[in-house]
Motif scaffolding. Structure first.
Motif, PDB file in Angstrom:
ATOM      1  N   LEU A 257       0.763  -0.915  -0.038  1.00  0.00           N
ATOM      2  CA  LEU A 257       0.164  -0.198  -0.323  1.00  0.00           C
ATOM      3  C   LEU A 257       0.965   1.467   0.257  1.00  0.00           C
ATOM      4  O   LEU A 257       0.259   2.175  -0.727  1.00  0.00           O
ATOM      5  CB  LEU A 257      -0.621  -0.032   1.541  1.00  0.00           C
ATOM      6  CG  LEU A 257      -1.959   0.995   1.410  1.00  0.00           C
ATOM      7  CD1 LEU A 257      -2.988   0.746   0.163  1.00  0.00           C
ATOM      8  CD2 LEU A 257      -2.794   0.705   2.498  1.00  0.00           C
ATOM      9  N   PHE A 258       1.788   0.820   0.990  1.00  0.00           N
ATOM     10  CA  PHE A 258       2.622   2.503   0.702  1.00  0.00           C
ATOM     11  C   PHE A 258       3.758   2.370  -0.455  1.00  0.00           C
ATOM     12  O   PHE A 258       3.530   2.919  -0.964  1.00  0.00           O
ATOM     13  CB  PHE A 258       3.900   2.435   1.950  1.00  0.00           C
ATOM     14  CG  PHE A 258       3.708   2.450   3.437  1.00  0.00           C
ATOM     15  CD1 PHE A 258       3.755   3.798   3.718  1.00  0.00           C
ATOM     16  CD2 PHE A 258       2.797   1.796   3.468  1.00  0.00           C
ATOM     17  CE1 PHE A 258       3.379   4.553   5.013  1.00  0.00           C
ATOM     18  CE2 PHE A 258       2.274   2.002   5.248  1.00  0.00           C
ATOM     19  CZ  PHE A 258       2.426   3.513   5.827  1.00  0.00           C
ATOM     20  N   ALA A 259       3.768   1.946  -0.772  1.00  0.00           N
ATOM     21  CA  ALA A 259       4.723   1.738  -2.171  1.00  0.00           C
ATOM     22  C   ALA A 259       4.148   2.389  -3.426  1.00  0.00           C
ATOM     23  O   ALA A 259       4.203   3.115  -4.293  1.00  0.00           O
ATOM     24  CB  ALA A 259       5.695  -0.300  -2.923  1.00  0.00           C
TER      25      ALA A 259
ATOM     26  N   SER B 232       4.782  -5.591  -9.830  1.00  0.00           N
ATOM     27  CA  SER B 232       4.646  -6.076  -8.369  1.00  0.00           C
ATOM     28  C   SER B 232       5.115  -6.839  -8.450  1.00  0.00           C
ATOM     29  O   SER B 232       4.737  -8.029  -9.519  1.00  0.00           O
ATOM     30  CB  SER B 232       3.789  -5.592  -7.629  1.00  0.00           C
ATOM     31  OG  SER B 232       3.835  -6.521  -6.445  1.00  0.00           O
ATOM     32  N   GLN B 233       6.231  -7.764  -8.109  1.00  0.00           N
ATOM     33  CA  GLN B 233       6.765  -9.070  -8.231  1.00  0.00           C
ATOM     34  C   GLN B 233       6.824 -10.080  -6.673  1.00  0.00           C
ATOM     35  O   GLN B 233       8.607  -9.330  -6.322  1.00  0.00           O
ATOM     36  CB  GLN B 233       7.605  -9.393  -8.837  1.00  0.00           C
ATOM     37  CG  GLN B 233       8.150 -11.351  -8.877  1.00  0.00           C
ATOM     38  CD  GLN B 233       7.264 -11.612  -9.548  1.00  0.00           C
ATOM     39  OE1 GLN B 233       6.628 -12.233 -10.667  1.00  0.00           O
ATOM     40  NE2 GLN B 233       6.952 -13.241  -8.852  1.00  0.00           N
TER      41      GLN B 233
ATOM     42  N   GLY C  66      10.029   3.320 -17.029  1.00  0.00           N
ATOM     43  CA  GLY C  66       9.190   5.011 -17.407  1.00  0.00           C
ATOM     44  C   GLY C  66       7.790   5.336 -15.496  1.00  0.00           C
ATOM     45  O   GLY C  66       7.898   6.163 -15.698  1.00  0.00           O
ATOM     46  N   GLY C  67       8.347   3.789 -14.883  1.00  0.00           N
ATOM     47  CA  GLY C  67       7.283   3.769 -13.780  1.00  0.00           C
ATOM     48  C   GLY C  67       7.983   3.048 -12.895  1.00  0.00           C
ATOM     49  O   GLY C  67       9.361   3.686 -12.412  1.00  0.00           O
ATOM     50  N   THR C  68       7.124   2.130 -11.510  1.00  0.00           N
ATOM     51  CA  THR C  68       7.885   1.750 -10.548  1.00  0.00           C
ATOM     52  C   THR C  68       7.672   0.115 -10.853  1.00  0.00           C
ATOM     53  O   THR C  68       6.992  -0.239 -10.947  1.00  0.00           O
ATOM     54  CB  THR C  68       7.641   2.129  -9.637  1.00  0.00           C
ATOM     55  OG1 THR C  68       7.282   3.724  -9.735  1.00  0.00           O
ATOM     56  CG2 THR C  68       8.520   2.290  -8.128  1.00  0.00           C
ATOM     57  N   LEU C  69       9.072  -0.471 -10.415  1.00  0.00           N
ATOM     58  CA  LEU C  69       8.688  -1.822 -10.110  1.00  0.00           C
ATOM     59  C   LEU C  69       9.563  -2.228  -8.201  1.00  0.00           C
ATOM     60  O   LEU C  69      10.494  -1.371  -7.801  1.00  0.00           O
ATOM     61  CB  LEU C  69      10.358  -2.522 -10.820  1.00  0.00           C
ATOM     62  CG  LEU C  69      10.762  -3.660 -10.614  1.00  0.00           C
ATOM     63  CD1 LEU C  69       9.739  -4.615 -10.987  1.00  0.00           C
ATOM     64  CD2 LEU C  69      12.034  -4.757 -11.286  1.00  0.00           C
TER      65      LEU C  69
END
Length: 449
Positions: A168-170, A186-187, A224-227
């Protein structure tokens, strides 16, 4: 016998005549549709229910077309505006060559449908800091630190026990940043074997190994995003070493490829143990830890922020009221005491499961009672009823102590069985007369059937 069968059968039964008026409507269907049979029987079906599907009522269609339909899903509303979803087996009723009505056998999937829709919404939902529920200073401090991390592109390490809401924080960090238009991937690193996780992370080229195809890795998918890498400490030291190199060089090379590709990805990692312990015991590379913990967030467990328990409890009750079409108002004083005294090893996730499970056990009650809670809560209350704290019995005699302990235990069993004397007596291993004698002796009045 026919009427008894219609009332006891565990499927809904609905029949209409040629005018579309209900002539058969059993108890189970009245429960499914939350309607009194007197409101339905003898009435045109279209005046009682509103059908949103293009085809309208499956009963009307079966009569008009003269065709049987099996396992057909239908969503409609009762006269109070409550949405209902069913699976129907519908067929025309004939007298010789003439159709004289239609009959439908119904199974309720309203709750299942709502659960599926809720899961779909959750799967695609973009969480923000406003979705993090809590009023405790400990939680607010973590939220404040996380908000500051929104402004940069530095790596983030989120540490917290299972069920505290690390993802949730991520998601909140990602969705509050300039990268929010980009993907959020997400993984869970512990969910896959090492032989697969490497290819999933970094990608593969055709022919790199038997069965290998050209496939984007998670780093390229998150461009371009978040992993988000969940349970990072479950990766092997070799994979951690390669991951460190990707972070430092900002480039990735697929398995079997000769060239590296530049990437623009923000990395967020989570752990469910103290990173210092993981480094000391060799489960986390020290250099990777220092690289990731440019921003480090430590999400407190629920037992360290019990001020949030009432707020979270109300939130989950509201959530499952909407999902289950219930009207639960809260928890009883005894239930609140047990929830407050519990140590919550599964944290917020466990609390949600407890509330959901309790509401599944409820019928017409408007508050969650102890009997609705999982068994280990009930056992805890029973132990406390039999063995009070020493301070509570400091100034009473043994006779009075045993009297009060017996009274509390018998009353708990009566409440559990809704004051049904025979059922309670069987549970206690007493005859009906013996239980009634004990109730009189203990000053317990029968208040329910």
């Amino acid at each position: 016998m026919y009427e008894k069968l219609m009332e006891e059968i565990d499927v809904g039964v609905h029949a209409i005549d040629t005018d579309g008026r209900t002539i058969m409507y059993n108890r189970k269907l009245s429960e499914i549709e939350n309607m009194d049979p007197e409101e339905v029987i003898g009435q045109p079906i279209r005046e009682v229910f509103r059908f949103t599907d293009d085809g309208g009522s499956t009963l009307h269609r079966a009569m008009a077309e003269g065709k049987e339909a099996r396992n057909e899903k239908q969503t409609y509303m009762n006269k109070r505006g409550v949405e209902i979803t069913t699976i129907n087996h519908t067929f025309p009723v004939r007298d010789g060559e003439s159709i004289i009505g239609a009959l439908e056998v119904t199974k309720d999937i309203t709750r299942l449908e709502r659960l599926v829709q809720e899961n779909m919404r959750n799967g695609s939902r973009r969480y923000s800091f406003e979705d993090i529920i809590g009023v405790s200073p400990a939680l607010k401090e973590v939220i404040d630190h996380a908000r500051r991390a929104v402004r940069t592109t530095s790596s983030v390490l989120i540490v917290g026990e299972t069920g505290t809401g690390k993802e949730l924080f991520a998601q909140s960090i990602h969705n509050g940043s300039s990268r929010s238009p980009g993907p959020f991937i997400s993984q869970n690193c512990a969910a896959l074997p090492e032989s697969l996780i490497e290819g999933i992370l970094f990608g593969t080229v055709k022919g790199a190994f038997t069965g290998a195809e050209n496939r984007l890795g998670l780093f390229e998918q998150a461009e371009g995003g978040t992993l988000l890498l969940d349970e990072l400490n479950s990766l092997s030291p070799d994979l951690q070493s390669r991951l460190l190199r990707v972070i430092q060089e900002k480039s990735v090379r697929r398995i079997g490829a000769q060239e590296e590709k530049k990437i623009d990805v923000r990395l967020i990692a989570t752990m469910n143990e103290d990173p210092i312990d993981a480094v000391t015991e060799g489960r986390l590379r020290k250099d990777l830890y220092y690289r990731l913990s440019v921003v480090a967030l430590f999400v407190p467990p629920l037992r360290e922020r019990m001020e949030d328990l009432p707020v979270l409890t109300d939130f989950f009750i509201t959530k499952y009221n909407d999902l289950f079409q219930m009207d639960v108002q809260g928890v009883s004083a005894q239930t609140e005491g047990l929830l407050t005294d519990y140590h919550w090893p599964g944290n917020v996730r466990e609390l949600e499961h407890v509330i959901e499970g309790a509401m599944n056990m409820m019928t017409e009650e408007d508050r969650i009672e102890v009997r609705h809670l999982p068994l280990h809560f009930q056992k805890k209350r029973r132990r406390e009823a039999i063995v009070p704290e020493p301070a509570a019995v400091e100034n009473i005699t043994l006779k009075d102590y045993l009297h009060e302990a017996e009274r509390r235990f018998v009353l708990e069993q009566l409440e559990r069985h809704r004051f049904k004397i025979q059922e309670t007596a069987e549970t206690l291993g007493l005859s009906r007369q013996s239980l009634q004698y004990r109730m009189k002796k203990l000053g317990i009045r029968k208040t329910m059937r």
